[in-house]
Design a protein around this motif. Sequence first.
Motif: not given
Length: 225
Positions: A52-60
């Motif tokens: 989930s954190l990886q997805k957040a970093i990819e998005k932001y």
Amino acid sequence: MRDIILVNSKPYDGVQTLILNEIEYRDMYDSLKELRKDYTALVFTSKHAIKSLQKAIEKYPQFEYLKIIPAYVIGESSARVLEKYQFNVEYIGKDSHGIGFASELIPLLQHKKVLYFRAKKIVSGLDEILSHAKIYVKQIIAYENKKSNITNLEKPSPKSILIFTAPSHYTSFVQQFAWDDSYIAIAIGLTTFSVFDAEIKAFVSPKQNIEGCIEFAKEVAQRLV
């Protein structure tokens, strides 16, 4: 031989899987944007929190700096996910159970400012243990393990060996089906085991990963032939 059924949030090769829950990753932007850049440790007890954190970093991408912060992770399989996404793995827990991992963290996290990425609902008590040890912990909800809306599922046959990989999976199972006294439950860890009803026949897997649970279930099935 008894049927072996994995109760999980997604299919797993080589074993019959019963999916009663689904993982919902959270958009953490509002939580992450409020952070000051003075945190000195990340804590993970789940691969889902990492993903989930990886997805957040990819998005932001502005939150890429979080990957530099030393990460403390509960087990080898989760550590491999961190390494895959190029996080800074500082410590891999020797005890894959939540309470034991928390005890390991206490001397390591003294005087550190900690970010704990977690599920919406947790039962391990890791947050409380660290707080009682006077360790500053900010918790961020990274994902939720939600009950699926699927209703036309077939109840496992009597004498099945059921593997549960999270407390919520057991809760969903007993809500969906009446428990058969001939079932045997196997928990992936002590946290999951702790939510089992006292009267059921249950074991904790010696290894805290799905493959280890399946191996143990096969051993139990052979002993009970």
